[in-house]
Design a protein around this motif. Sequence first.
Motif, PDB file in Angstrom:
ATOM      1  N   PHE A 167       0.837  -1.277  -0.065  1.00 51.24           N
ATOM      2  CA  PHE A 167       0.056   0.076  -0.010  1.00 51.24           C
ATOM      3  C   PHE A 167       0.747   1.272  -0.052  1.00 51.24           C
ATOM      4  O   PHE A 167       0.795   2.222  -0.869  1.00 51.24           O
ATOM      5  CB  PHE A 167      -0.873   0.077   1.385  1.00 51.24           C
ATOM      6  N   SER A 215       2.516   1.633  -3.575  1.00 50.05           N
ATOM      7  CA  SER A 215       1.707   2.372  -4.678  1.00 50.05           C
ATOM      8  C   SER A 215       1.217   3.556  -4.420  1.00 50.05           C
ATOM      9  O   SER A 215       1.081   4.379  -5.342  1.00 50.05           O
ATOM     10  CB  SER A 215       0.484   1.316  -4.436  1.00 50.05           C
ATOM     11  N   LEU A 216       1.152   4.008  -2.800  1.00 52.87           N
ATOM     12  CA  LEU A 216       0.545   5.212  -2.571  1.00 52.87           C
ATOM     13  C   LEU A 216       1.786   6.390  -3.122  1.00 52.87           C
ATOM     14  O   LEU A 216       1.550   7.337  -3.656  1.00 52.87           O
ATOM     15  CB  LEU A 216       0.370   5.470  -1.217  1.00 52.87           C
TER      16      LEU A 216
END
Length: 52
Positions: free
Chosen positions: A16, A19-20
Amino acid sequence: MPQMAPMMWLNLFIVFLASLMCFVVMNYSIIPMNKIYQPTSSKKKSEKNWKW
């Protein structure tokens, strides 16, 4: 889903965050280029004069 193994949560958190960070970096690198190439005089023409 608290039954999942802690290492699985760590992997999901890392994916996460990666990807952020990709999303933020791509937005930061794409948007300023569009703003740079716009002529500055068009902004002054489109401004409305609210003073009477």
